[in-house]
Design a protein around this motif. Sequence first.
Motif, PDB file in Angstrom:
ATOM      1  N   GLN A   1    -156.355 -32.154 -57.186  1.00 22.54           N
ATOM      2  CA  GLN A   1    -156.865 -33.069 -56.162  1.00 22.54           C
ATOM      3  C   GLN A   1    -156.369 -34.494 -56.359  1.00 22.54           C
ATOM      4  OE1 GLN A   1    -161.141 -32.221 -56.454  1.00 22.54           O
ATOM      5  NE2 GLN A   1    -161.067 -31.393 -54.378  1.00 22.54           N
TER       6      GLN A   1
ATOM      7  N   LEU B   1    -157.393 -25.236 -52.115  1.00 27.67           N
ATOM      8  CA  LEU B   1    -156.808 -26.543 -51.824  1.00 27.67           C
ATOM      9  C   LEU B   1    -155.590 -26.340 -50.941  1.00 27.67           C
ATOM     10  CD1 LEU B   1    -156.917 -28.390 -55.265  1.00 27.67           C
ATOM     11  CD2 LEU B   1    -158.342 -28.804 -53.283  1.00 27.67           C
TER      12      LEU B   1
ATOM     13  N   SER C   1    -163.053 -35.854 -48.788  1.00 26.80           N
ATOM     14  CA  SER C   1    -163.151 -34.839 -49.837  1.00 26.80           C
ATOM     15  C   SER C   1    -164.572 -34.645 -50.341  1.00 26.80           C
ATOM     16  CB  SER C   1    -162.238 -35.218 -51.014  1.00 26.80           C
ATOM     17  OG  SER C   1    -162.586 -36.503 -51.529  1.00 26.80           O
TER      18      SER C   1
ATOM     19  N   THR D   1    -159.640 -29.509 -49.058  1.00 20.18           N
ATOM     20  CA  THR D   1    -160.258 -28.230 -49.381  1.00 20.18           C
ATOM     21  C   THR D   1    -160.611 -27.460 -48.114  1.00 20.18           C
ATOM     22  OG1 THR D   1    -162.441 -29.266 -49.462  1.00 20.18           O
ATOM     23  CG2 THR D   1    -161.212 -29.118 -51.529  1.00 20.18           C
TER      24      THR D   1
ATOM     25  N   ARG E   1    -159.033 -27.888 -60.751  1.00 14.62           N
ATOM     26  CA  ARG E   1    -159.111 -28.414 -59.394  1.00 14.62           C
ATOM     27  C   ARG E   1    -158.949 -29.930 -59.371  1.00 14.62           C
ATOM     28  NH1 ARG E   1    -160.892 -26.552 -54.674  1.00 14.62           N
ATOM     29  NH2 ARG E   1    -161.482 -24.612 -55.711  1.00 14.62           N
TER      30      ARG E   1
END
Length: 920
Positions: free
Chosen positions: A277, A240, A357, A225, A273
């Motif tokens: 991810q 991202l 993250s 991110t 998201r």
Amino acid sequence: MSSREARPDCRDDSRPDFQDVDRDSTGSAAAAGESSRREGPTDLRLVPPALAVWAAAAATLGLSGRWAVVVAVACSLPALVLLAAAGRATRRGRVIGGAWAGSTGGHSREGRPSGESGAGSTDAGLRAGSADRGVQEGRPSGESGAGSTDAGLRAGSADRGSRAGRAVGRARVLAAGGAVLLCAAAGAAVAGLHGADVRRGPVPALAREYARIDAEVRVTSDPRTTRPAVRGNHSAPVLLLIDAEVMEVRTPDGPTTRVRTPVLLMVAAGDHRADWQQLLPSTRLRLAGRLSPPAHDGERLAAVLRVDDAGEPRITGPPTGIQRAAGDLRAGLREATDGLDADARALLPGLVVGDISRIPPELHDAFKATDLTHLLSVSGANLSILLFLLVGPPGSASSAERRGLAPLLGLSLRGTAVIGGVLTLAFIVVCRPEPSVLRAAACGLITLLAIGTGRRRSLVPALAAAVVLLVLYDPWLARSYGFLLSVLATGALLTLAPRWSAALRARRVPGRLAEILAAAAAAQAVCAPVVVVLASRVSLVAVPCNLLAEFAVAPATVLGFAALAVAPVAPAVAEVLAWVASWPVGWIATVARTGAGLPGAEAQWPGGWSGAALLAGLTVLAVLLAPRLARHPWICGAAGLLLVLAVLRPVPLTRIMTGWPPPGWSFALCDVGQGDAMVLAAGEGTGVVVDAGPDPGAVDRCLRDLAVTRVPLVVLTHFHADHVRGLPGVLRGRAVGAIQTTSLEEPPEQAVFVRRTAAAARVPTVRAEAGERRRSGPVEWRVLWPRPGPGGAGEAAVREANDSSVTLRVRAAGGLTLLLLGDLEPPAQRELLRGPEAPGPVDVLKVAHHGSAFQDPGLLHSVRPRLALISCGADNPYGHPSPRTVAALRAAGARVLRTDTDGPIAVAGAGKELRAVSRS
């Protein structure tokens, strides 16, 4: 003559010295030092080729294919000439050596043919050999049966031997130069091929046209991110970033083309998201978006692809089995840390496998300020700890393979090397092939190869060989700052740290402490100039913070890897291991936060390579002067005291040195860039904060300079990002009573950010109402704006964020009066004058909206300020402050100060005693 006498080095090359094993098993530092002395000087023969490959690759990557060929040929031709000359010099040396051998009977004193006695024989050695032969024949060395004839023969023999030695020495120099140029040619050729590969195909041309494409891509990295950033009055959306290769590309009006071009995906994932991810390397996706050129020429990327309408990712091919297994391990570690406190939950995956993250921006900033960021990216330290468990410590070069778990498990040398190699490859897959991981893995594999063959190993040649192999495999590493820092730190640990450690032990510093201190200082000394290039600052707390964190790194890493390994089969055991690991991880986080919280943790330094050269020169000077200064304890003590004062920056001393803030200050306008942050003095160590600026670090530094530790109220005039995004910096380490906001929650995402940040800090939020009066210590204020709308006090009368700014008329200590306008625009300024709460004349005016051109002249004439303060950022893209506004203020009799040129501004006194002090 015995075999041992004829081959004195066979024992060291073929098997470990078991006498050394016994000595090293005691852990004696003296034994380790004696072992290193027996190995002789550091072998640097591979260093010039490594530097040549690195420099050639870095220089050639930005060149076209034609120029890359020119560079490669320009290096190859002289290399071939030098190698040919070296061959001729070698043959000549052999001819001369053969003639000398015939004149001396063919044997040297050691019992070997003279031609095998080594190319480095000197004249003194030759004369000694002739003298010994005379003694062995029963004559004094100066006597001869033939008298002057023998003397002449000996003189001629010595001359031939000397010429042979010089010829072979010249051959070695020529061969070394040729090898360096040949390595440079190889680096240039490989870099040229990789650069041409990036520029090949239709994608670069489409990127220059900002074309829209439909593409199939293969993911090559884990998603990461972007950090929240403030752009004007809004925060840039968090995106991202995913490295990928375009495998197939099609334009709306063009054919489908199969390619293999590296790109960077930028995804605004929104509600999906979590799905994005979870993507793993080697996953194939189908997506559409717009191409754009990369930010800089000569990058690994051919283009940036901004993905359209990022709903759920459209997966066209699953990841490979190896990547799925690695992903399961990483996910298992994250799940095992879910029940830990926030710092441990964020740090443990980053410390073990480089998964950052979960690390919040403020914690990352703390690690950056203390130069502990190397702990957040998997490095050689992680692999070294794993190999340490397997093969033992590397302190004893020839016996380390017989310590650790390997001998306990009954593993042979080759078995140890094979298992270590498998462990290293698994480490690369799970931790991802980052530059530091590749460097550590290459060094580890070369060392393991030495273990498997039973040969004595030297880590400096291993590091140089790793650089050569990695740059030839991936020339883009030659331009990676991460790779540069990794190699520099490792080289310092292998070369500087042992010498500095020995010097400290000679001054009676305990052995283990000397090693840790020397390692931290050496790594900091060589890496700090590169950090200056990237960040224009120097950390003054890096060495002590690294020393304090060092003790917790190994247990946290071992326990973290144990949790990673058992998570797929025993999640409960993994949670217990992660819980135990959270103790050392929490200590590391505490060290980082505490070090970063010190007022002088960082010092600004000139950026760029000129700043790096200045810092490197001062570092070299300090190292050269250190032995002399060490003989004067009072100088060392004074230097240490100055460093402590520079880090702690006691407020009384800072005021004496800088004159800021002045004694008895009542109001301060912080320099937070393009934004607003103000402080009203409300007692000893207490201040009312009005707005927080865009950057938490900037407002935190300002409050520390003002020695504000208690904030009874934070007033956020409106929800634009340049006024509220610094709120975490106000809350950091301070007791905050409440947060007061305007009634218009626009933009909504910033209002959500304020509520979420306040809730996390357990600070209540309230709304400002026109007409309300408050007091804190000697300061009191009245809310003039915004007025309530038709629906009552809970509804704003305006629908534009700037015109909803909370406006305060303040009376501070000593009778100082201020008007704080927020970002009011002219319509709201005129309404403010027409209402019953008209401000009237004041001593100090905080000019609205960073001094923009949109000001109501009637308000300026009504308040008639003696001092007009403008908060704006240097070189901001909006042209703030407007020259017209500045001229109008001066025409009204106000003295104008601005943070972009004057720095932070503090106001003290009132009436005729009014004064403003800046710190530019």
